[in-house]
Design an enzyme around this catalytic site. Structure first.
Site, mmCIF file in Angstrom:
data_model
loop_
_atom_site.group_PDB
_atom_site.id
_atom_site.type_symbol
_atom_site.label_atom_id
_atom_site.label_comp_id
_atom_site.label_asym_id
_atom_site.label_seq_id
_atom_site.Cartn_x
_atom_site.Cartn_y
_atom_site.Cartn_z
ATOM 1 N N CYS A 12 -3.506 31.313 23.579
ATOM 2 C CA CYS A 12 -3.867 32.004 24.816
ATOM 3 C C CYS A 12 -3.519 33.483 24.627
ATOM 4 O O CYS A 12 -2.924 33.878 23.614
ATOM 5 C CB CYS A 12 -3.052 31.430 25.967
ATOM 6 S SG CYS A 12 -1.289 31.615 25.671
ATOM 7 N N CYS A 95 5.293 36.885 28.263
ATOM 8 C CA CYS A 95 3.904 36.920 28.734
ATOM 9 C C CYS A 95 3.842 37.558 30.128
ATOM 10 O O CYS A 95 4.683 37.270 30.985
ATOM 11 C CB CYS A 95 3.362 35.497 28.791
ATOM 12 S SG CYS A 95 1.716 35.434 29.509
ATOM 13 N N GLU A 125 11.123 28.605 30.139
ATOM 14 C CA GLU A 125 10.558 29.509 31.154
ATOM 15 C C GLU A 125 11.289 29.317 32.482
ATOM 16 O O GLU A 125 11.637 30.293 33.161
ATOM 17 C CB GLU A 125 9.061 29.230 31.343
ATOM 18 C CG GLU A 125 8.449 30.127 32.417
ATOM 19 C CD GLU A 125 7.019 29.756 32.770
ATOM 20 O OE1 GLU A 125 6.270 29.302 31.889
ATOM 21 O OE2 GLU A 125 6.653 29.922 33.941
ATOM 22 N N SER A 217 5.592 21.546 23.457
ATOM 23 C CA SER A 217 4.736 22.480 24.197
ATOM 24 C C SER A 217 4.330 21.883 25.547
ATOM 25 O O SER A 217 3.639 20.858 25.607
ATOM 26 C CB SER A 217 3.490 22.794 23.356
ATOM 27 O OG SER A 217 2.445 23.258 24.168
ATOM 28 N N ASN A 219 2.306 23.094 27.876
ATOM 29 C CA ASN A 219 0.879 23.134 28.231
ATOM 30 C C ASN A 219 0.094 22.082 27.458
ATOM 31 O O ASN A 219 -0.873 21.523 27.967
ATOM 32 C CB ASN A 219 0.313 24.554 28.065
ATOM 33 C CG ASN A 219 0.054 24.921 26.625
ATOM 34 O OD1 ASN A 219 -0.968 24.557 26.074
ATOM 35 N ND2 ASN A 219 0.995 25.615 26.002
HETATM 36 S S1 SF4 Z 1 1.883 31.920 30.720
HETATM 37 FE FE1 SF4 Z 1 2.080 30.798 28.811
HETATM 38 S S2 SF4 Z 1 0.140 29.657 28.628
HETATM 39 FE FE2 SF4 Z 1 -0.172 31.264 30.177
HETATM 40 S S3 SF4 Z 1 -1.067 33.010 29.075
HETATM 41 FE FE3 SF4 Z 1 1.158 33.278 29.142
HETATM 42 S S4 SF4 Z 1 1.944 32.381 27.245
HETATM 43 FE FE4 SF4 Z 1 -0.132 31.614 27.571
#
Ligand code: SF4
Length: 282
Positions: A12, A95, A125, A217, A219
């Protein structure tokens, strides 16, 4: 035999950016750089990065000097403070979607909301999100945990960015029935949502789905859960795990990959499958 490869398979935006930033930082410094915890949730990619000098360590304490990189999921605030105290060079690869939730948790908590985070207690996270709260927050892993909450609270809700939309909506329904004025923020990131939608679509079309991604992972786990509802689903980390018996009497196969699965692993799985001549005679 029909083979469908998901358009959204693999990195991603956030993961791609983190890996590129780590590689660029290393190329410019030619000194090892350290990620606090794995930079992304894919052990093969983490091993590849480690070989070129981007090394995961379990905590800031393990780094005496040099550069640390903050991983995509973010790290607890106190770890950032420790790194600053040690005068380490800090490269932030959190991110932007995660940063947005960190900011929300901080602001809502400042405004005296009791913040509920829909997510997994042990996920990095979520651990990072908690650290941004100025008051106690609650992690909600299942709807049952809503029942135990006392009435009359000023509630705000956010989500781990990689939650399943279905689970989020289910829990929100429970929250709204108890707290009519709860402020709801759907903070599931676009990349996770797009992958979940595509997973469902492909799983409905094929006999078997292969999902490539780290077993750590979140996701990827969501994609596995979604696909399992519709078809036979195998979660693999690499082509080596593929078993030919999975494809007996199968006429269509879907290949999906989590947001932290590198292209080189996806390509290896595709060429492994394409190399099976007997499959293509079906
Ligand atoms: S939150 Fe996680 S899955 Fe979503 S874009 Fe960012 S790194 Fe990728």
């Amino acid at each position: 035999m029909k083979l469908i490869v998901a358009k959204k398979a693999g990195f991603c935006y956030g993961v791609k950016k983190a890996v590129e930033l780590a590689e660029k930082t290393y190329a410019e410094n030619s000194e090892p750089i350290y990620s606090i915890g794995p930079l992304i949730h894919n052990r093969f990619e983490v091993q590849r990065l480690s070989k070129i000098g981007i090394k995961p360590v379990s905590s800031v304490n393990k780094v005496k000097k040099g550069t640390i990189i903050i991983r995509t999921h973010g790290i607890p605030r106190k770890h950032v403070s420790e790194a600053k105290k040690k005068k380490l060079n800090i490269i932030d690869a959190t991110c932007p979607f995660v940063k947005r939730v960190q900011h929300l948790v901080k602001e809502l908590s400042k405004k005296n909301f009791y913040v509920l985070i829909i997510g997994e207690k042990e996920h990095p996270e979520v651990k990072s999100l908690i650290s941004y709260a100025e008051k106690p927050v609650k992690i909600i892993e299942s709807i049952n945990e809503i029942r135990g909450l006392s009435d009359g609270k000023k509630i705000a809700v956010v989500s781990q960015t990689t939650q399943s939309l279905e689970k989020f909506n289910h829990i929100i329904k429970g929250i709204k029935s108890k707290y009519k004025n709860a402020k709801i923020f759907n903070t599931i990131c676009t990349a996770a949502l797009e992958r979940q939608e595509e997973a469902e679509k492909i799983a409905r079309e094929v006999d078997v789905v292969l999902i490539i991604g780290g077993r750590n992972s979140a996701n990827t786990a969501r994609l596995v859960d979604i696909c399992k509802k519709h078809t036979i689903t195998y979660h693999i980390e690499s082509a080596e795990e593929i078993n030919d018996r999975w494809f007996d009497n199968v006429h269509s196969i879907g290949i999906l990959a989590g947001a932290s699965t590198p292209k080189w692993i996806i390509d290896a799985v595709i060429s492994h499958m394409k190399g099976k001549d007997w499959l293509w005679k079906i």
